[in-house]
Design a protein around this motif. Structure first.
Motif, PDB file in Angstrom:
ATOM      1  N   LEU A  46       0.841  -1.203   0.000  1.00  0.00           N
ATOM      2  CA  LEU A  46       0.000   0.000   0.000  1.00  0.00           C
ATOM      3  C   LEU A  46       0.866   1.239   0.000  1.00  0.00           C
ATOM      4  O   LEU A  46       1.916   1.276   0.654  1.00  0.00           O
ATOM      5  N   MET A  47       0.408   2.245  -0.718  1.00  0.00           N
ATOM      6  CA  MET A  47       1.057   3.551  -0.633  1.00  0.00           C
ATOM      7  C   MET A  47       0.024   4.654  -0.787  1.00  0.00           C
ATOM      8  O   MET A  47      -0.967   4.507  -1.491  1.00  0.00           O
ATOM      9  N   SER A  48       0.276   5.708  -0.059  1.00  0.00           N
ATOM     10  CA  SER A  48      -0.547   6.906  -0.132  1.00  0.00           C
ATOM     11  C   SER A  48       0.245   7.931  -0.936  1.00  0.00           C
ATOM     12  O   SER A  48       1.426   8.146  -0.660  1.00  0.00           O
ATOM     13  N   VAL A  49      -0.380   8.538  -1.924  1.00  0.00           N
ATOM     14  CA  VAL A  49       0.291   9.547  -2.755  1.00  0.00           C
ATOM     15  C   VAL A  49      -0.607  10.776  -2.902  1.00  0.00           C
ATOM     16  O   VAL A  49      -1.824  10.686  -2.759  1.00  0.00           O
ATOM     17  N   GLU A  50       0.012  11.889  -3.175  1.00  0.00           N
ATOM     18  CA  GLU A  50      -0.709  13.103  -3.560  1.00  0.00           C
ATOM     19  C   GLU A  50      -0.563  13.186  -5.076  1.00  0.00           C
ATOM     20  O   GLU A  50       0.511  13.470  -5.586  1.00  0.00           O
ATOM     21  N   ARG A  51      -1.635  12.867  -5.800  1.00  0.00           N
ATOM     22  CA  ARG A  51      -1.555  12.856  -7.255  1.00  0.00           C
ATOM     23  C   ARG A  51      -2.134  14.160  -7.809  1.00  0.00           C
ATOM     24  O   ARG A  51      -2.895  14.860  -7.141  1.00  0.00           O
ATOM     25  N   PHE A  52      -1.772  14.448  -9.058  1.00  0.00           N
ATOM     26  CA  PHE A  52      -2.290  15.621  -9.746  1.00  0.00           C
ATOM     27  C   PHE A  52      -3.389  15.182 -10.705  1.00  0.00           C
ATOM     28  O   PHE A  52      -3.338  14.099 -11.272  1.00  0.00           O
ATOM     29  N   THR A  53      -4.379  16.024 -10.884  1.00  0.00           N
ATOM     30  CA  THR A  53      -5.572  15.674 -11.672  1.00  0.00           C
ATOM     31  C   THR A  53      -5.365  16.002 -13.154  1.00  0.00           C
ATOM     32  O   THR A  53      -6.126  16.772 -13.747  1.00  0.00           O
ATOM     33  N   TRP A  54      -4.348  15.378 -13.753  1.00  0.00           N
ATOM     34  CA  TRP A  54      -4.041  15.599 -15.171  1.00  0.00           C
ATOM     35  C   TRP A  54      -5.247  15.311 -16.055  1.00  0.00           C
ATOM     36  O   TRP A  54      -5.489  15.996 -17.042  1.00  0.00           O
ATOM     37  N   GLU A  55      -6.009  14.291 -15.697  1.00  0.00           N
ATOM     38  CA  GLU A  55      -7.114  13.822 -16.538  1.00  0.00           C
ATOM     39  C   GLU A  55      -8.240  14.847 -16.681  1.00  0.00           C
ATOM     40  O   GLU A  55      -9.019  14.786 -17.620  1.00  0.00           O
ATOM     41  N   SER A  56      -8.326  15.797 -15.754  1.00  0.00           N
ATOM     42  CA  SER A  56      -9.430  16.764 -15.822  1.00  0.00           C
ATOM     43  C   SER A  56      -8.965  18.213 -15.962  1.00  0.00           C
ATOM     44  O   SER A  56      -9.787  19.123 -15.929  1.00  0.00           O
ATOM     45  N   SER A  57      -7.658  18.416 -16.157  1.00  0.00           N
ATOM     46  CA  SER A  57      -7.150  19.798 -16.192  1.00  0.00           C
ATOM     47  C   SER A  57      -7.275  20.460 -17.554  1.00  0.00           C
ATOM     48  O   SER A  57      -7.107  21.675 -17.657  1.00  0.00           O
TER      49      SER A  57
END
Length: 144
Positions: A46-57
């Motif tokens: 398991l890993m927790s990440v802060e991702r960027f919303t490339w798919e909706s930008s």
């Protein structure tokens, strides 16, 4: 005002094409060593990440958001970490790519860090778990 195109994602990858989609969603995601764990008796990493919303930008920096996301990797038999999860690690990493071939799942990070998973079957889940925020710093993404 928040990007109205953002919708929380909850996806899984069970083949190369699925993994390619997830990899794009997780590009430049920020993670910390202390937010990764291997549950050996369940063969889950398991890993927790802060991702960027490339798919909706819409390829516009002003529309980019940052959201907390959980990654679950199932069927992990073992893994090898380089420059991450050890004393030499800087603790903070940016995910560059995810690749899979013949039972090996590779997560490549900045600063030559990587985790190589030996897996018996490809099953990876990601899920956004918080409301998105405006990022303090917007990463640069190569267009094209």
């Amino acid at each position: 005002m928040f990007n109205i195109n953002y919708k929380p994602i909850k996806r899984r990858a069970e083949d190369d094409s699925d993994l390619e989609v997830l990899s794009k969603c997780l590009f430049e995601a920020i993670c910390y060593d202390n937010e990764m764990t291997f549950i050996k008796d369940k063969n889950i990493f398991l890993m927790s990440v802060e991702r960027f919303t490339w798919e909706s930008s819409g390829a516009k920096d002003e529309n980019l958001l940052q959201v907390l996301c959980i990654i679950q990797i199932h069927f992990v038999d073992s893994f090898i970490a380089e420059n991450i999860l050890d004393k030499k690690s800087k603790g903070l990493h940016s995910l560059i790519s995810i690749a899979y071939d013949k039972g090996i799942l590779m997560f490549a990070f900045d600063q030559k860090a990587s985790i190589r998973f030996n897996i018996s079957n490809l099953k990876l889940y990601i899920e956004d778990i918080r409301k998105p925020i405006k990022p303090a710093i917007v990463p640069i993404r190569n267009k094209g």
